[in-house]
Design a protein around this motif. Structure first.
Motif, PDB file in Angstrom:
ATOM      1  N   UNK A 273       0.841  -1.193   0.000  1.00 47.35           N
ATOM      2  CA  UNK A 273       0.000   0.000   0.000  1.00 47.35           C
ATOM      3  C   UNK A 273       0.878   1.245   0.000  1.00 47.35           C
ATOM      4  N   UNK A 274       0.836   2.000  -1.105  1.00 50.87           N
ATOM      5  CA  UNK A 274       1.609   3.241  -1.234  1.00 50.87           C
ATOM      6  C   UNK A 274       0.743   4.483  -1.016  1.00 50.87           C
ATOM      7  N   UNK A 275      -0.423   4.282  -0.447  1.00 52.51           N
ATOM      8  CA  UNK A 275      -1.266   5.399  -0.043  1.00 52.51           C
ATOM      9  C   UNK A 275      -0.574   6.179   1.068  1.00 52.51           C
ATOM     10  N   UNK A 276      -0.805   7.482   1.174  1.00 52.37           N
ATOM     11  CA  UNK A 276      -0.249   8.237   2.309  1.00 52.37           C
ATOM     12  C   UNK A 276      -0.735   7.710   3.652  1.00 52.37           C
ATOM     13  N   UNK A 277      -1.841   6.966   3.634  1.00 52.20           N
ATOM     14  CA  UNK A 277      -2.415   6.444   4.878  1.00 52.20           C
ATOM     15  C   UNK A 277      -1.738   5.144   5.338  1.00 52.20           C
ATOM     16  N   UNK A 278      -0.871   4.596   4.499  1.00 56.30           N
ATOM     17  CA  UNK A 278      -0.106   3.397   4.822  1.00 56.30           C
ATOM     18  C   UNK A 278      -0.941   2.286   5.470  1.00 56.30           C
ATOM     19  N   UNK A 279      -0.707   2.007   6.772  1.00 56.60           N
ATOM     20  CA  UNK A 279      -1.357   0.844   7.371  1.00 56.60           C
ATOM     21  C   UNK A 279      -2.866   0.993   7.475  1.00 56.60           C
ATOM     22  N   UNK A 280      -3.361   2.224   7.606  1.00 52.58           N
ATOM     23  CA  UNK A 280      -4.812   2.385   7.671  1.00 52.58           C
ATOM     24  C   UNK A 280      -5.458   1.851   6.399  1.00 52.58           C
ATOM     25  N   UNK A 281      -4.898   2.229   5.252  1.00 53.22           N
ATOM     26  CA  UNK A 281      -5.445   1.761   3.987  1.00 53.22           C
ATOM     27  C   UNK A 281      -5.109   0.298   3.732  1.00 53.22           C
ATOM     28  N   UNK A 282      -3.937  -0.152   4.189  1.00 51.26           N
ATOM     29  CA  UNK A 282      -3.602  -1.575   4.038  1.00 51.26           C
ATOM     30  C   UNK A 282      -4.622  -2.430   4.784  1.00 51.26           C
ATOM     31  N   UNK A 283      -5.040  -1.973   5.968  1.00 51.77           N
ATOM     32  CA  UNK A 283      -6.040  -2.722   6.736  1.00 51.77           C
ATOM     33  C   UNK A 283      -7.415  -2.652   6.067  1.00 51.77           C
ATOM     34  N   UNK A 284      -7.709  -1.550   5.396  1.00 54.31           N
ATOM     35  CA  UNK A 284      -8.948  -1.476   4.617  1.00 54.31           C
ATOM     36  C   UNK A 284      -8.902  -2.469   3.459  1.00 54.31           C
ATOM     37  N   UNK A 285      -7.736  -2.583   2.828  1.00 53.72           N
ATOM     38  CA  UNK A 285      -7.573  -3.555   1.751  1.00 53.72           C
ATOM     39  C   UNK A 285      -7.770  -4.969   2.288  1.00 53.72           C
ATOM     40  N   UNK A 286      -7.267  -5.216   3.483  1.00 58.77           N
ATOM     41  CA  UNK A 286      -7.454  -6.533   4.103  1.00 58.77           C
ATOM     42  C   UNK A 286      -8.935  -6.814   4.319  1.00 58.77           C
ATOM     43  N   UNK A 287      -9.679  -5.807   4.780  1.00 59.02           N
ATOM     44  CA  UNK A 287     -11.121  -5.970   4.991  1.00 59.02           C
ATOM     45  C   UNK A 287     -11.831  -6.335   3.685  1.00 59.02           C
ATOM     46  N   UNK A 288     -11.427  -5.700   2.599  1.00 62.40           N
ATOM     47  CA  UNK A 288     -12.029  -5.996   1.296  1.00 62.40           C
ATOM     48  C   UNK A 288     -11.724  -7.434   0.895  1.00 62.40           C
ATOM     49  N   UNK A 289     -10.471  -7.845   1.072  1.00 61.50           N
ATOM     50  CA  UNK A 289     -10.087  -9.213   0.722  1.00 61.50           C
ATOM     51  C   UNK A 289     -10.866 -10.241   1.543  1.00 61.50           C
ATOM     52  N   UNK A 290     -11.053  -9.953   2.813  1.00 57.88           N
ATOM     53  CA  UNK A 290     -11.846 -10.851   3.658  1.00 57.88           C
ATOM     54  C   UNK A 290     -13.298 -10.897   3.186  1.00 57.88           C
ATOM     55  N   UNK A 291     -13.816  -9.738   2.794  1.00 58.34           N
ATOM     56  CA  UNK A 291     -15.209  -9.657   2.351  1.00 58.34           C
ATOM     57  C   UNK A 291     -15.456 -10.482   1.094  1.00 58.34           C
ATOM     58  N   UNK A 292     -14.475 -10.491   0.191  1.00 61.33           N
ATOM     59  CA  UNK A 292     -14.681 -11.227  -1.060  1.00 61.33           C
ATOM     60  C   UNK A 292     -14.258 -12.688  -0.954  1.00 61.33           C
ATOM     61  N   UNK A 293     -13.844 -13.112   0.260  1.00 61.12           N
ATOM     62  CA  UNK A 293     -13.648 -14.545   0.460  1.00 61.12           C
ATOM     63  C   UNK A 293     -12.265 -15.032   0.780  1.00 61.12           C
ATOM     64  N   UNK A 294     -11.275 -14.128   0.849  1.00 61.07           N
ATOM     65  CA  UNK A 294      -9.919 -14.582   1.163  1.00 61.07           C
ATOM     66  C   UNK A 294      -9.758 -14.727   2.661  1.00 61.07           C
ATOM     67  N   UNK A 295      -8.960 -15.718   3.055  1.00 59.06           N
ATOM     68  CA  UNK A 295      -8.669 -15.914   4.481  1.00 59.06           C
ATOM     69  C   UNK A 295      -7.169 -15.867   4.712  1.00 59.06           C
ATOM     70  N   UNK A 296      -6.714 -14.905   5.509  1.00 55.52           N
ATOM     71  CA  UNK A 296      -5.308 -14.815   5.845  1.00 55.52           C
ATOM     72  C   UNK A 296      -4.959 -15.885   6.875  1.00 55.52           C
ATOM     73  N   UNK A 297      -3.759 -16.404   6.764  1.00 51.64           N
ATOM     74  CA  UNK A 297      -3.322 -17.451   7.709  1.00 51.64           C
ATOM     75  C   UNK A 297      -3.026 -16.849   9.068  1.00 51.64           C
TER      76      UNK A 297
END
Length: 297
Positions: A273-297
């Motif tokens: 994530x190269x957004x100025x928000x860094x981890x905030x946006x990275x965690x939003x990306x994680x939420x999207x991935x979880x929503x569409x069905x991905x599961x992080x280990x």
């Protein structure tokens, strides 16, 4: 009805297990998270782990200011914590400069970056390789091919065996880095790969992007085992996308369609994530991935 619900739930579990098995996603910020107590690479790696992310790009954009001992220590900690590292090379690189001394200085910076990246255990370096300047794009391409090929050869002779040199896709029309250019140069130089900046590619293509098509090209044409990439949104001015990074909330481009294309495929990918928000946006990306069905280990 209870049987139908049971069958549905079993089916969904099967689908989610299948999705999780197929895609392997590494997600994290470009640099030390804002929330880290100390702004060091080691503290950044530890914070990434605490946040529930699993990747970080080490930023050498203003120069390689990390000594070799620190790089080795940081790499060991990242390995222990299961954090995948990549590196961003200094911005002060132009392999198509009219002044050969600037080209040589660029090559020296790339070798220094590669040395630290190897010690860090990083898999790849993101590089803004060149500007066309007065050269035609094809002339610049040939110059990049010669100079970058020499860098890779020198790196291998120095014992740098694992790090890949990632030619980044660029937003500006004046820069080397169309999707076709980075794929083509990767075919020609062993050890060079595309480093896909999704927003840059979106801008370079006039605000259009087919994520699935790009992923399929990378896999089919280059047989990539892993895709390295950046994600952020870009500013839009007077109807034109400009290379000024913004929060993913801008949706320029949108992240969810990329997330959906990733989990459809048996691929391994890093999303930095190269957004100025860094981890905030990275965690939003994680939420999207979880929503569409991905599961992080």
């Amino acid at each position: 009805m209870e049987v139908e619900i049971l069958l549905r739930d079993e089916f969904l579990k099967y689908v989610y297990d299948k999705i999780s098995y197929m895609a392997k996603i590494y997600l994290g910020p470009a640099g030390v998270p804002h929330s880290a107590k100390r702004k060091t690479t080691i503290d950044g790696i530890k914070t990434v782990k605490e946040l529930g992310l699993n990747a970080m790009e080490v930023e050498f954009v203003q120069g390689v200011r990390m000594n070799r001992e620190t790089a080795e220590e940081a790499g060991q900690i990242a390995k222990e914590l299961g954090i995948r590292l990549s590196v961003h090379a200094p911005y002060f690189i132009n392999l198509c400069s009219e002044e050969q001394e600037k080209v040589e200085a660029s090559k020296k910076r790339l070798l220094e970056t590669a040395d630290r990246a190897e010690l860090l255990g990083a898999d790849a370096i993101a590089i803004h390789v060149a500007f066309y300047g007065k050269m035609k794009p094809e002339e610049c391409y040939q110059k990049v091919k010669a100079e970058l090929g020499e860098v890779v050869d020198n790196a291998r002779s120095m014992g740098i065996k694992n790090v890949k040199f990632g030619v980044e896709t660029m937003a500006k029309d004046t820069a080397f880095g169309t999707l076709d250019e980075v794929i083509s140069i990767s075919k020609e130089i062993n050890g060079v790969i595309p480093y896909i900046d999704w927003a840059h590619t979106f801008a370079r293509q006039g605000g259009k992007i087919d994520y699935g098509e790009i992923i399929d090209r990378l896999v089919k044409e280059l047989n990539l085992a892993h895709i390295n990439s950046h994600f952020e949104s870009l500013e839009i001015r007077k109807g034109k996308y400009v290379d000024e990074h913004r929060s993913i909330d801008y949706n320029t481009p949108p992240f969810e369609p990329l997330a959906r294309e990733i989990i459809k495929r048996d691929i391994s990918i890093t999303l930095i994530c190269e957004s100025p928000e860094l981890e905030r946006d990275a965690l939003k990306m994680k939420e999207v991935l979880l929503k569409v069905g991905y599961r992080f280990e």
